[in-house]
Write an enzyme that holds these catalytic residues in place. Sequence first.
Site, short mmCIF file in Angstrom:
data_model
loop_
_atom_site.label_atom_id
_atom_site.label_comp_id
_atom_site.label_asym_id
_atom_site.label_seq_id
_atom_site.Cartn_x
_atom_site.Cartn_y
_atom_site.Cartn_z
N GLY A 1 0.58 -1.05 0.28
CA GLY A 1 0.18 0.14 -0.22
C GLY A 1 0.39 1.00 0.31
O GLY A 1 1.66 1.49 0.32
N GLN B 1 3.15 9.75 1.71
CA GLN B 1 4.40 9.17 1.81
C GLN B 1 4.90 9.85 0.91
O GLN B 1 6.12 10.21 1.41
CB GLN B 1 3.68 8.01 2.17
CG GLN B 1 3.57 7.17 3.23
CD GLN B 1 3.01 5.75 3.31
OE1 GLN B 1 2.36 5.78 2.75
NE2 GLN B 1 4.04 4.98 3.90
N CYS C 1 5.38 -0.61 8.16
CA CYS C 1 4.71 0.85 7.08
C CYS C 1 5.89 1.69 6.50
O CYS C 1 7.46 1.36 7.11
CB CYS C 1 4.64 2.20 8.74
SG CYS C 1 3.85 3.53 7.38
N LEU C 2 5.93 1.80 5.64
CA LEU C 2 7.35 2.44 4.63
C LEU C 2 7.97 3.79 4.92
O LEU C 2 8.93 3.56 4.93
CB LEU C 2 6.91 2.21 2.95
CG LEU C 2 6.00 1.23 2.44
CD1 LEU C 2 6.33 1.45 1.31
CD2 LEU C 2 7.50 -0.14 2.39
N HIS D 1 -5.15 1.66 7.13
CA HIS D 1 -3.90 1.91 7.13
C HIS D 1 -3.04 3.25 6.36
O HIS D 1 -3.21 4.04 7.22
CB HIS D 1 -2.65 1.07 7.13
CG HIS D 1 -1.55 0.89 7.59
ND1 HIS D 1 -0.44 1.22 8.38
CD2 HIS D 1 -0.51 2.44 6.49
CE1 HIS D 1 0.75 1.71 8.41
NE2 HIS D 1 0.84 2.19 7.26
N GLU D 2 -3.57 3.12 5.00
CA GLU D 2 -3.44 4.32 3.88
C GLU D 2 -4.73 5.40 4.46
O GLU D 2 -3.79 6.77 3.71
CB GLU D 2 -4.00 3.84 2.73
CG GLU D 2 -2.27 2.52 2.52
CD GLU D 2 -1.08 2.55 2.64
OE1 GLU D 2 -0.58 1.56 2.87
OE2 GLU D 2 -0.92 3.99 2.80
N HIS E 1 -3.18 7.43 7.22
CA HIS E 1 -1.98 8.89 6.07
C HIS E 1 -2.53 9.30 6.38
O HIS E 1 -2.28 10.56 6.07
CB HIS E 1 -1.06 7.97 5.08
CG HIS E 1 0.01 7.08 5.51
ND1 HIS E 1 1.09 7.32 5.99
CD2 HIS E 1 0.25 5.72 5.39
CE1 HIS E 1 2.40 6.14 6.14
NE2 HIS E 1 1.42 5.14 6.16
O1 K2U Z 1 1.26 2.25 4.05
C1 K2U Z 1 2.92 1.98 4.27
O2 K2U Z 1 3.96 2.11 4.42
C2 K2U Z 1 2.72 1.24 3.40
C3 K2U Z 1 2.45 -0.11 3.98
C4 K2U Z 1 0.42 -0.88 4.28
C5 K2U Z 1 0.20 -1.99 5.30
C6 K2U Z 1 0.75 -1.53 6.25
C7 K2U Z 1 0.22 -2.26 7.80
C8 K2U Z 1 -0.54 -3.59 7.20
C9 K2U Z 1 -1.07 -3.91 5.44
C10 K2U Z 1 -0.70 -2.54 4.76
C11 K2U Z 1 3.17 -1.77 3.56
O3 K2U Z 1 2.95 -2.50 3.02
S1 K2U Z 1 4.20 -2.20 4.80
C12 K2U Z 1 4.87 -3.73 4.25
C13 K2U Z 1 4.09 -4.81 4.51
C14 K2U Z 1 3.86 -6.00 3.69
C15 K2U Z 1 3.30 -6.94 4.06
C16 K2U Z 1 2.41 -6.59 4.65
C17 K2U Z 1 2.62 -6.21 5.65
C18 K2U Z 1 2.93 -4.73 6.12
ZN ZN Z 2 2.44 3.43 6.17
#
Ligand code: K2U
Ligand code: ZN
Length: 180
Positions: free
Chosen positions: A46, A51, A91-92, A133-134, A137
């Site tokens: 996501g 971000q 979270c990225l 989560h998004e 953000h």
């Molecule tokens: O917003 C972001 O930083 C993207 C996240 C999205 C996410 C966070 C928590 C749970 C689900 C999605 C990133 O993709 S974090 C990396 C990741 C990859 C696989 C599963 C969970 C988190």
């Molecule tokens: Zn995030």
Amino acid sequence: MALREILHFPDPRLRLRARPVDAVDDGVRALVDDMFETMYAAPGIGLAATQINVQKRILVADVSDDQSAPHCLINPEILSREGEEEMDEGCLSVPGFYERVQRAERVRVRALNRDGEAFEMEIDGLLAVCVQHEIDHLDGKLFVDYLSTLKRNRIRKKLEKQTARAPSERTSLAGSAVNL
Ligand code: K2U
Ligand code: ZN
């Protein structure tokens, strides 16, 4: 298409509230394409426009194993929430940290797609977690805000130290998970 830089906590620009998109034009579509490219390259499942320091209410997501299920939500609204779920979130923008967060198990969302058409969808599982989560953000909220002040400050201090280090050393550290 272009890869965009992802902001890292505690960058104050991550706290800005994104504004609704007035018209889904070619400029917005180019931004969406950059967001998908940046998300897949991270890699992540996501990404919110906030971000990459763009304060527009746009998110992209793809929880498939093979980049086969891209979702673009413009001006997303959560219409209803049901149930509860908990999972370790990352979270990225908070690289290397994973902590338990509680969210709704199922949500009904309304948004505009990449062509500017309105749609609604009922989602659950990892996609529901990701979309919540998004949308956080887009409201300037991070998953660390659900943690204790102590844990949030420890994450902040560790990331501030990494940012202060040489970029090469910072890159190698970013992939290492840290349990607080
Ligand atoms: O917003 C972001 O930083 C993207 C996240 C999205 C996410 C966070 C928590 C749970 C689900 C999605 C990133 O993709 S974090 C990396 C990741 C990859 C696989 C599963 C969970 C988190
Ligand atoms: Zn995030």
